[in-house]
Structure formats: C-alpha cells, structure tokens
Design an enzyme around this catalytic site. Structure first.
Site, PDB file in Angstrom:
ATOM      1  N   HIS A 100      18.139 -35.792  29.212  1.00  0.00           N
ATOM      2  CA  HIS A 100      16.883 -36.853  29.410  1.00  0.00           C
ATOM      3  C   HIS A 100      18.284 -37.284  29.350  1.00  0.00           C
ATOM      4  CE1 HIS A 100      18.259 -36.357  25.053  1.00  0.00           C
ATOM      5  NE2 HIS A 100      16.837 -37.346  25.358  1.00  0.00           N
ATOM      6  N   HIS A 102      18.567 -41.292  28.228  1.00  0.00           N
ATOM      7  CA  HIS A 102      18.658 -41.737  26.920  1.00  0.00           C
ATOM      8  C   HIS A 102      19.831 -42.426  26.994  1.00  0.00           C
ATOM      9  CE1 HIS A 102      14.877 -41.357  23.683  1.00  0.00           C
ATOM     10  NE2 HIS A 102      14.353 -41.739  25.549  1.00  0.00           N
ATOM     11  N   ASP A 104      22.452 -42.656  24.550  1.00  0.00           N
ATOM     12  CA  ASP A 104      23.180 -41.533  23.858  1.00  0.00           C
ATOM     13  C   ASP A 104      23.277 -39.741  24.960  1.00  0.00           C
ATOM     14  OD1 ASP A 104      20.504 -41.116  22.981  1.00  0.00           O
ATOM     15  OD2 ASP A 104      21.746 -39.986  21.112  1.00  0.00           O
ATOM     16  N   HIS A 105      22.856 -39.708  25.637  1.00  0.00           N
ATOM     17  CA  HIS A 105      22.455 -38.636  26.777  1.00  0.00           C
ATOM     18  C   HIS A 105      23.206 -38.655  27.788  1.00  0.00           C
ATOM     19  CE1 HIS A 105      20.886 -35.827  23.247  1.00  0.00           C
ATOM     20  NE2 HIS A 105      20.645 -37.315  22.825  1.00  0.00           N
ATOM     21  N   HIS A 157       9.387 -35.741  24.130  1.00  0.00           N
ATOM     22  CA  HIS A 157      10.219 -36.767  23.920  1.00  0.00           C
ATOM     23  C   HIS A 157      10.825 -37.741  24.906  1.00  0.00           C
ATOM     24  CE1 HIS A 157      13.789 -38.991  21.158  1.00  0.00           C
ATOM     25  NE2 HIS A 157      14.489 -38.380  22.278  1.00  0.00           N
ATOM     26  N   ASP A 180      16.926 -33.167  22.783  1.00  0.00           N
ATOM     27  CA  ASP A 180      16.040 -34.114  21.506  1.00  0.00           C
ATOM     28  C   ASP A 180      14.791 -32.995  21.564  1.00  0.00           C
ATOM     29  OD1 ASP A 180      17.961 -35.319  21.471  1.00  0.00           O
ATOM     30  OD2 ASP A 180      17.368 -37.409  21.829  1.00  0.00           O
ATOM     31  N   HIS A 219      21.983 -33.701  18.493  1.00  0.00           N
ATOM     32  CA  HIS A 219      21.855 -34.137  17.298  1.00  0.00           C
ATOM     33  C   HIS A 219      22.936 -32.919  15.491  1.00  0.00           C
ATOM     34  CE1 HIS A 219      21.266 -38.126  18.761  1.00  0.00           C
ATOM     35  NE2 HIS A 219      20.546 -38.011  19.392  1.00  0.00           N
TER      36      HIS A 219
END
Length: 303
Positions: A100, A102, A104-105, A157, A180, A219
């Site tokens: 996805h 975001h 941090d990905h 998400h 996520d 995570h």
C-alpha cells in the site's frame, strides 16, 4: 494516523516530514542498536524469505526463488538494507511488491530504483504508490522465477491495499504477504474503509487460503495485538500460549513472523468475528460485521 496528517501537506513536504518522523521514531525506540529485530531467513526447498527489519517496527521481505535465484522485495522502505541483502544473497532482484501507499511501506521505492540502477517492475494496487509501473487488481498473477504470485485486493486500511499470495508449483510451499491488512493477532486500522471491507478481506479472502499458508505481515505488533486478543477472549488458551512464545522471541530480539492462516483463526479476534465468544464481547451475537466494527473501535484506544 501520522500518514493521514502528512497526506494533507504538499507532496514533497509530506514525504520529507514523514521520513523525518519515522527516522526519529526508529532512533527513539531502537537507539544505537539500530534494528528492532534480528535479520533472519525462512528457508524452504523452493522459496527463501529473508526477513529484513526496518524503521521502528516494520518488516521488509526479500523473496527468492531458489531454483532461478530471481527475487522480489516487499515494501522496501530502507533501500540500502535491501541492496545489501540482494548482494549478500547473490540473487537477481526483478520486482518490488508494494502492499500500500503509506510512506513506511512505499516510501523507499524511488530511491531503490535509483540506487539499484537496473529496471525493476514495481507492483501495487494504488496510483499513490511511488515509482509504480505495474498496477494490479484482484486475481492478477505474475511470476518470481518459478514461483506463482496471486494478487488479493484487500481495501480498508487503504483503498488500494494488495496482499500477495505466493506458491511454488513444484511443491506445497505457500505464503502470503499481508502488509497492514492482517497482522499476527490483529489487523490494520480502518483508515480508508469499513468493517464490511475488512470482513471481506479477512474472512472471505484470507481465511479461505490453505491453513498452512505462512503469513508475513508488515509490522512487529504481535505482543500488543495478543494482549488485546486476551482482553477480548480471556479464556482462549491458544492466545495465552502465543503470548508466552512471543515474549521469548522478543526477549531474544527475534521476529515473531511468520504465523499461519490456521494459527490466526485461533488467536486473532479479527479473524474470529464469527466466534460466539468474540461476538459476546462485542454484544453483537449473530452479527459479525457489527462485531468487527466494535472490536476495531475498542482496539484503537486499547493500552
């Protein structure tokens, strides 16, 4: 939450601010130790998965077809670590599997392509993903060497979230990379979707994968998720056993991934919304969607 705040800023400012936030968060949590978990590998006959910790609690995954040495990387937020692993393993990195958008990905995609210096196919289900050049949808398929990859569309998400289900046609080895959407013992927040969508993702799609499918999530949230699972189902002995196992792993700085689909059905309240005990906790017996809504709302503020 931080991703939603930064998404309201101009793109260049947003990317810089988000990167700074996650870098600071990682340093604050990990200090000079550098990584939240040790690097390790899951090695099978046809597939090797190199587990690469990143930031304060993220995981990246280098997936290798053992027969061809072709490889893919899942959510390469730290490109330098990825390139180091590729060189150390002596594999041919061909593609990026982005779950996805975001930061941090997906925040390392452009930098990885720049540093790597060779063409890479960047898969994903959302136009907001950096460096995306192969957009995918439900049931799209492609190969990593001899390994078959099937895309599972799991919006909630984020509206474009994709999970990647990987099988070796030559054996019974199988795994799913869930970003996520599905965590060990938990699920992602409903930032851009609804309980109906998460029900579809977890119960109608992921729960129907073979029970022995290994689950690699985005995570290291396991102990917090299991603590909440114990709050929802205090008499669930499988959750209690997994908590003790996870404590041992974390005390040794070892990852708690992977789990399996069968295990998630036993320990994850979001995979158990059809269970009477979880529905009773939510005061929603007979209504799994209302149960999903309630337990996510409580989890959002659970300490």
């Amino acid at each position: 939450m931080i991703s939603r705040v930064f998404s309201s800023l101009p793109n260049r400012v947003s990317q810089s601010a988000t990167a700074a936030y996650f870098t600071y968060k990682s340093w604050r949590q990990n200090g000079y130790r550098g990584c939240h978990s040790n690097k390790t590998s899951v090695i099978m006959a046809d597939i090797t998965v190199r587990i690469l910790p990143a930031l304060s609690d993220n995981y990246m995954y280098l997936i290798v077809c053992n027969q061809t040495k072709d490889a893919a990387i899942v959510d390469p937020v730290n490109p330098e670590t990825v390139i180091e692993a590729v060189n150390k393993e002596g594999v041919n990195l061909k593609s990026v599997l982005t779950t996805h958008h975001h930061w941090d990905h997906a925040g390392g995609n452009e930098k990885l392509l720049s540093l790597f210096g060779k063409p890479l196919t960047v898969y994903g289900g959302d136009d907001r993903i950096g460096a995306l050049n192969k957009k995918v949808k439900q049931d799209d398929e492609f190969m990593i060497g001899n390994l078959k990859v099937q895309c599972i569309f799991t919006p909630c998400h984020t509206t474009g979230h994709i999970c990647y289900y990987i099988q070796s046609p030559a054996s019974d080895q199988k795994m799913v990379f869930t970003g996520d959407t599905l965590f060990l013992g938990g699920c992602g927040r409903f930032f851009e979707g609804t309980a109906d969508q998460m029900y579809s993702a977890l119960i109608e799609k992921l729960s129907n994968l073979p029970d022995d499918t290994q689950v690699f999530c985005g995570h290291e949230y396991s102990l917090g998720n299991l603590k909440y699972g114990n709050h929802v189902e205090p008499d669930n002995k499988d959750i209690l056993a997994k908590i003790e196992w996870s404590k041992i792993k974390r005390e040794a700085n070892e990852p708690t991934v992977p789990s399996t689909i069968a295990e998630e059905k036993l320990i994850n309240p979001f995979m158990r919304v059809n269970s009477e005990s979880v529905q009773t906790f939510a005061n929603a017996v007979g209504n799994p969607i209302e149960t999903m809504t309630y337990i996510r709302k409580i989890k959002d503020s659970f300490k």
